[in-house]
Write a protein that holds these residues in place. Sequence first.
Motif, mmCIF file in Angstrom:
data_model
loop_
_atom_site.group_PDB
_atom_site.id
_atom_site.type_symbol
_atom_site.label_atom_id
_atom_site.label_comp_id
_atom_site.label_asym_id
_atom_site.label_seq_id
_atom_site.Cartn_x
_atom_site.Cartn_y
_atom_site.Cartn_z
ATOM 1 N N SER A 1 -5.079 4.283 0.126
ATOM 2 C CA SER A 1 -5.563 4.581 -0.630
ATOM 3 C C SER A 1 -5.162 3.732 -2.622
ATOM 4 O O SER A 1 -5.860 3.391 -3.243
ATOM 5 C CB SER A 1 -5.691 6.113 -1.074
ATOM 6 O OG SER A 1 -4.158 6.557 -2.105
ATOM 7 N N LYS A 2 -4.167 3.312 -1.998
ATOM 8 C CA LYS A 2 -3.715 2.519 -3.800
ATOM 9 C C LYS A 2 -2.601 1.310 -3.273
ATOM 10 O O LYS A 2 -1.916 1.356 -1.962
ATOM 11 C CB LYS A 2 -2.714 3.392 -4.713
ATOM 12 C CG LYS A 2 -3.220 4.944 -4.709
ATOM 13 C CD LYS A 2 -2.624 5.414 -5.347
ATOM 14 C CE LYS A 2 -2.737 6.337 -6.437
ATOM 15 N NZ LYS A 2 -1.765 7.485 -6.600
ATOM 16 N N LYS B 264 3.475 -0.980 4.244
ATOM 17 C CA LYS B 264 3.137 0.447 3.698
ATOM 18 C C LYS B 264 4.651 1.290 3.170
ATOM 19 O O LYS B 264 5.424 0.753 3.902
ATOM 20 C CB LYS B 264 2.363 1.324 4.824
ATOM 21 C CG LYS B 264 2.102 2.826 4.233
ATOM 22 C CD LYS B 264 1.799 3.598 5.585
ATOM 23 C CE LYS B 264 2.649 3.788 6.982
ATOM 24 N NZ LYS B 264 1.815 4.150 8.339
ATOM 25 N N TRP C 46 0.054 0.978 -10.116
ATOM 26 C CA TRP C 46 -0.842 1.532 -8.724
ATOM 27 C C TRP C 46 -2.145 1.502 -9.166
ATOM 28 O O TRP C 46 -2.446 2.315 -9.740
ATOM 29 C CB TRP C 46 -0.466 2.801 -8.042
ATOM 30 C CG TRP C 46 0.786 2.881 -7.263
ATOM 31 C CD1 TRP C 46 2.353 3.294 -7.700
ATOM 32 C CD2 TRP C 46 1.663 2.144 -6.100
ATOM 33 N NE1 TRP C 46 2.921 3.381 -7.288
ATOM 34 C CE2 TRP C 46 2.174 2.679 -5.970
ATOM 35 C CE3 TRP C 46 0.483 1.691 -4.573
ATOM 36 C CZ2 TRP C 46 3.362 2.451 -4.367
ATOM 37 C CZ3 TRP C 46 1.165 1.159 -3.706
ATOM 38 C CH2 TRP C 46 2.570 1.805 -4.149
ATOM 39 N N GLU D 74 -1.256 6.629 2.144
ATOM 40 C CA GLU D 74 -2.576 6.786 2.593
ATOM 41 C C GLU D 74 -3.262 5.761 2.254
ATOM 42 O O GLU D 74 -4.445 6.302 2.793
ATOM 43 C CB GLU D 74 -3.023 8.236 1.696
ATOM 44 C CG GLU D 74 -1.974 9.134 1.842
ATOM 45 C CD GLU D 74 -0.806 9.031 0.888
ATOM 46 O OE1 GLU D 74 -0.013 10.162 1.289
ATOM 47 O OE2 GLU D 74 -1.214 8.316 -0.120
ATOM 48 N N THR E 196 -6.149 1.663 -7.494
ATOM 49 C CA THR E 196 -7.174 2.138 -6.218
ATOM 50 C C THR E 196 -7.011 0.604 -5.732
ATOM 51 O O THR E 196 -7.434 -0.181 -6.572
ATOM 52 C CB THR E 196 -8.149 2.908 -6.723
ATOM 53 O OG1 THR E 196 -9.364 2.325 -7.539
ATOM 54 C CG2 THR E 196 -7.980 4.676 -7.691
ATOM 55 N N LEU E 197 -8.138 1.010 -5.112
ATOM 56 C CA LEU E 197 -8.540 -0.556 -3.772
ATOM 57 C C LEU E 197 -9.474 -0.774 -4.726
ATOM 58 O O LEU E 197 -9.395 -2.228 -4.442
ATOM 59 C CB LEU E 197 -8.707 -0.154 -2.183
ATOM 60 C CG LEU E 197 -8.141 0.668 -1.577
ATOM 61 C CD1 LEU E 197 -8.201 0.649 -0.190
ATOM 62 C CD2 LEU E 197 -6.403 0.601 -1.274
ATOM 63 N N LYS E 198 -10.545 0.160 -5.270
ATOM 64 C CA LYS E 198 -11.184 -0.790 -6.214
ATOM 65 C C LYS E 198 -11.139 -1.821 -7.483
ATOM 66 O O LYS E 198 -10.971 -2.335 -7.673
ATOM 67 C CB LYS E 198 -12.357 0.214 -6.682
ATOM 68 C CG LYS E 198 -13.544 -0.017 -7.550
ATOM 69 C CD LYS E 198 -14.834 0.349 -7.772
ATOM 70 C CE LYS E 198 -15.676 0.113 -8.551
ATOM 71 N NZ LYS E 198 -16.694 1.514 -9.073
ATOM 72 N N TYR F 280 1.094 -1.271 0.249
ATOM 73 C CA TYR F 280 -0.401 0.293 -0.101
ATOM 74 C C TYR F 280 0.969 1.292 -0.092
ATOM 75 O O TYR F 280 1.895 0.799 0.260
ATOM 76 C CB TYR F 280 -1.060 -0.242 1.402
ATOM 77 C CG TYR F 280 -1.768 -0.888 1.279
ATOM 78 C CD1 TYR F 280 -3.279 -0.306 0.578
ATOM 79 C CD2 TYR F 280 -1.625 -2.529 1.505
ATOM 80 C CE1 TYR F 280 -4.324 -1.989 0.988
ATOM 81 C CE2 TYR F 280 -3.036 -2.968 1.732
ATOM 82 C CZ TYR F 280 -4.215 -2.818 1.253
ATOM 83 O OH TYR F 280 -5.116 -3.699 1.068
ATOM 84 N N ASN F 281 0.195 2.278 -0.586
ATOM 85 C CA ASN F 281 0.983 3.652 -0.311
ATOM 86 C C ASN F 281 1.070 3.886 1.268
ATOM 87 O O ASN F 281 -0.402 3.791 1.620
ATOM 88 C CB ASN F 281 0.373 4.581 -1.332
ATOM 89 C CG ASN F 281 -1.080 5.012 -1.224
ATOM 90 O OD1 ASN F 281 -1.642 4.340 -0.784
ATOM 91 N ND2 ASN F 281 -1.604 6.090 -2.104
#
Length: 124
Positions: free
Chosen positions: A12-13, A78, A95, A10, A97-99, A7-8
């Motif tokens: 978020s990715k 992270k 990278w 945040e 997004t989670l979705k 993960y990044n």
Amino acid sequence: AVSSVIYNKEFSKILLIRQYQRNLNILVAGYVNKKETLEHALKREIKEEVNLNVVSFKYNQSQYFEKSNSLICNFISKVEDENFKLNSEVDFAKWYTLKEAKEAVYKDSLAETFLILSLSKIPF
């Protein structure tokens, strides 16, 4: 062996990679060297394959992988930044997004299993 849902900062990715000229999005993974801890192998593999520094990590789950007759110990990592650089073992990385990552990851794979499980354990 170790693998990681990366993960990044945040959360978020997620970074997915492709290897061996296969069009399959998977996780960074690798074998643990003799006298090496899982934690060291985790950081080393991420540094070697995508040149990213792990800021923090958390155990996710382990599962047996029949193809390589290995126990895969998966971690959620992270990383410091999103500026990856691929080594010769990795053909492609991106990278998501989670979705997007849930859609893009190799279906019915350990990578997908670990990724989906990790979503319930972030942020940490």
